[in-house]
Design an enzyme around this catalytic site. Structure first.
Site, PDB file in Angstrom:
ATOM      1  N   ASP A 181      45.080   5.454 -17.968  1.00  0.00           N
ATOM      2  CA  ASP A 181      45.133   4.352 -17.096  1.00  0.00           C
ATOM      3  C   ASP A 181      44.064   3.526 -18.370  1.00  0.00           C
ATOM      4  O   ASP A 181      43.549   4.100 -18.309  1.00  0.00           O
ATOM      5  CB  ASP A 181      43.797   4.721 -15.500  1.00  0.00           C
ATOM      6  CG  ASP A 181      44.427   3.565 -15.135  1.00  0.00           C
ATOM      7  OD1 ASP A 181      44.314   2.432 -15.487  1.00  0.00           O
ATOM      8  OD2 ASP A 181      42.981   3.399 -14.607  1.00  0.00           O
TER       9      ASP A 181
ATOM     10  N   ASP B 205      46.436  -2.752 -18.497  1.00  0.00           N
ATOM     11  CA  ASP B 205      46.137  -1.682 -17.497  1.00  0.00           C
ATOM     12  C   ASP B 205      47.511  -0.953 -17.305  1.00  0.00           C
ATOM     13  O   ASP B 205      47.777  -1.071 -16.381  1.00  0.00           O
ATOM     14  CB  ASP B 205      45.531  -2.427 -16.121  1.00  0.00           C
ATOM     15  CG  ASP B 205      45.549  -2.386 -14.725  1.00  0.00           C
ATOM     16  OD1 ASP B 205      45.151   0.366 -15.933  1.00  0.00           O
ATOM     17  OD2 ASP B 205      44.881  -2.282 -14.417  1.00  0.00           O
TER      18      ASP B 205
END
Ligand SMILES: *[C@@H]1O[C@H](CO)[C@@H](O)[C@H](O)[C@H]1NC(C)=O
Ligand SMILES: *[C@@H]1O[C@H](CO)[C@@H](O)[C@H](O)[C@H]1NC(C)=O
Ligand SMILES: *[C@@H]1O[C@H](CO)[C@@H](O)[C@H](O)[C@H]1NC(C)=O
Ligand SMILES: *[C@@H]1O[C@H](CO)[C@@H](O)[C@H](O)[C@H]1NC(C)=O
Ligand SMILES: *[C@@H]1O[C@H](CO)[C@@H](O)[C@H](O)[C@H]1NC(C)=O
Ligand SMILES: *[C@@H]1O[C@H](CO)[C@@H](O)[C@H](O)[C@H]1NC(C)=O
Ligand SMILES: *[C@@H]1O[C@H](CO)[C@@H](O)[C@H](O)[C@H]1NC(C)=O
Ligand SMILES: *[C@@H]1O[C@H](CO)[C@@H](O)[C@H](O)[C@H]1NC(C)=O
Ligand SMILES: *[C@@H]1O[C@H](CO)[C@@H](O)[C@H](O)[C@H]1NC(C)=O
Ligand SMILES: *[C@@H]1O[C@H](CO)[C@@H](O)[C@H](O)[C@H]1NC(C)=O
Ligand SMILES: *[C@@H]1O[C@H](CO)[C@@H](O)[C@H](O)[C@H]1NC(C)=O
Ligand SMILES: *[C@@H]1O[C@H](CO)[C@@H](O)[C@H](O)[C@H]1NC(C)=O
Length: 365
Positions: free
Chosen positions: A338, A132
């Protein structure tokens, strides 16, 4: 969803000073779209387009996207790696990768996220964690049972896959962090300096993890033929209580934060002098990819700078132009990159521009 991402390779290159660079390298793997000189973009393919049909048509493997499929793929990769005879390189320090290999896997059934097989602790135990770039903390499900974390998963074919659950007691290299020694402790849960450092992290979509911070080793190797062992001391979250879709197949076996925060794995590797402050991720068209730490990219790569706010140290980039086939629009906006968000979200007027021009140019149903 109707869109599938393909053909995108990204390298993040973080220099140690205040200039932080994002480098995007695009491989036109299976499309005829040209990227003009000095510009870059993403190719988007319809779910049922030929490139995507080719990608999904893997024969002799378990169902694409299933956990068995990725176990088979990593196994295949390990065999290929065993035969690998790449020339060892020269002066620059070798980049590092995870001891179980540099593969990343896009697993549709686990939230359309990129996963890697990482190993932590002594003796070393492996975990299938989501990667992430939108958060900093590395946490693992820890000392928990199926009421507060996901301990197993039933695949579409009915097979049950059990996940490893981290336990500080079971790792001789683990040390609990105390309240006085980390700024990441939750002050509301720090009755005294000696207490265990409690953390709690809440993500978008109302999911959360909480527990205590511990120190342990993340097993890395040099990403070259030597495969030299490098054990990185890191701080991780012992996640005793997960909520929301973390209990529903989204990052069920932990999450590895890659943003610019000090507690993230890349920041820690750089701070401990184990490698330069940079990492790269490559997303291949079939969902498999690579990650390594300390990769500076190449001189030819295109770069764009990050706008970094210390209070929210994510990869914030500026976009200045959007091209959809014949339509070109000079629209300026910022966006964060992201890897932990499955789908691209755009605000108006950008969204309307893309959808209108796309629809106006598509001739097939
Ligand atoms: C992760 O790597 C370990 C060690 O190579 C292996 O035993 C395990 O099966 C791998 N897990 C997955 C999900 O690929
Ligand atoms: C990393 O990926 C390359 C392919 O790009 C492969 O040849 C190499 O063996 C991998 N290294 C490790 C340590 O997994
Ligand atoms: C799960 O763990 C909690 C706390 O350790 C315990 O109270 C509970 O009984 C356990 N539940 C099951 C199903 O094992
Ligand atoms: C959790 O584990 C307990 C004990 O193994 C089992 O009885 C229960 O059905 C499980 N609950 C869920 C939701 O999987
Ligand atoms: C870990 O070890 C400590 C000290 O021996 C003990 O109090 C605790 O219950 C153990 N925790 C688990 C989850 O086994
Ligand atoms: C925090 O407290 C522990 C236990 O009292 C002590 O060992 C440690 O040195 C302290 N650390 C700092 C940074 O004050
Ligand atoms: C967020 O999750 C909590 C606990 O799972 C739940 O009580 C709450 O209603 C959820 N809120 C929203 C907005 O979904
Ligand atoms: C887990 O965290 C949620 C959200 O913070 C909280 O509502 C719940 O009580 C916690 N559960 C346990 C067993 O600590
Ligand atoms: C990160 O570490 C640097 C250098 O140690 C420090 O100046 C900075 O304030 C830290 N940032 C955060 C958000 O803790
Ligand atoms: C990456 O760049 C930094 C700073 O320019 C340098 O110190 C380092 O040796 C380079 N690393 C590699 C792997 O090329
Ligand atoms: C990204 O940077 C711009 C300033 O360049 C700022 O306005 C915006 O809030 C930032 N976005 C995020 C998500 O931090
Ligand atoms: C896209 O380009 C076509 C052809 O030049 C033009 O007719 C159309 O108005 C453009 N659409 C937008 C939204 O700019």
């Amino acid at each position: 969803m109707a869109l599938a991402w393909t053909s995108t390779t990204s390298t993040y290159s973080l220099t140690s000073g205040s200039y932080l660079l994002l480098v995007l390298l695009l491989l036109g793997l299976n499309s005829g779209i040209c990227h003009g000189l000095g510009s870059f973009g993403f190719d988007i393919h319809h779910r049922f387009s030929d490139p995507v049909k080719q990608i999904l048509g893997f024969e002799g493997l378990p169902e694409k996207g299933s956990v068995e499929y990725y176990v088979a793929m990593t196994h295949q990769d390990s065999i290929i790696r065993g035969r690998h005879l790449a020339a060892s390189n020269n002066q620059s320090p070798a980049p590092l990768t995870f001891a179980n290999g540099n593969d990343t896997l896009l697993i549709n059934s686990l939230g359309f996220l990129y996963y890697a097989n990482v190993s932590v602790g002594t003796p070393s135990v492996s975990y299938l964690v989501a990667l992430d770039t939108g958060s900093d903390l590395f946490w693992l499900p820890c000392d928990c049972n199926n009421s507060t974390c996901e301990t197993s998963l039933q695949t579409s074919s009915g097979q049950v896959v059990n996940f490893n659950i981290y336990s500080p007691n079971a790792s001789s290299t683990s040390n609990k962090v105390s309240c006085n020694s980390s700024i990441y402790c939750d002050p509301n849960q720090c009755p005294s300096a000696k207490s265990d450092c409690a953390y709690s992290a809440v993500y978008l979509s109302n999911m959360s993890t909480s527990g205590i911070l511990v120190e342990d080793v993340l097993h890395l190797i040099t990403d070259d033929v030597q495969s030299k062992v490098v054990d990185a001391p890191i701080t991780l979250g012992c996640g005793k209580n997960e909520t929301g879709i973390f209990l529903n197949g989204f990052a069920p076996n932990g999450l590895l934060g890659l943003d610019l925060g000090n507690i993230s794995v890349p920041s820690t590797i750089a701070r401990k002098g184990l490698g330069p402050n940079s990492f790269s991720m490559c997303f291949g068209s079939d969902g498999t990819g690579r990650i390594n730490f300390g990769d500076n990219g190449t001189l030819e790569q295109k770069e764009t700078s990050f706008t970094v706010q210390p209070s929210f140290p994510v990869y914030n980039i500026s976009i200045t132009q959007i091209n959809v086939g014949v339509n070109v629009s000079k629209m300026e906006f910022t966006a964060i990159f992201d890897s932990g968000t499955s789908f691209t979200q755009l605000r108006d007027p950008v969204y309307t521009f893309i959808s209108k021009t796309f629809n106006s140019q598509v001739t097939e149903k």
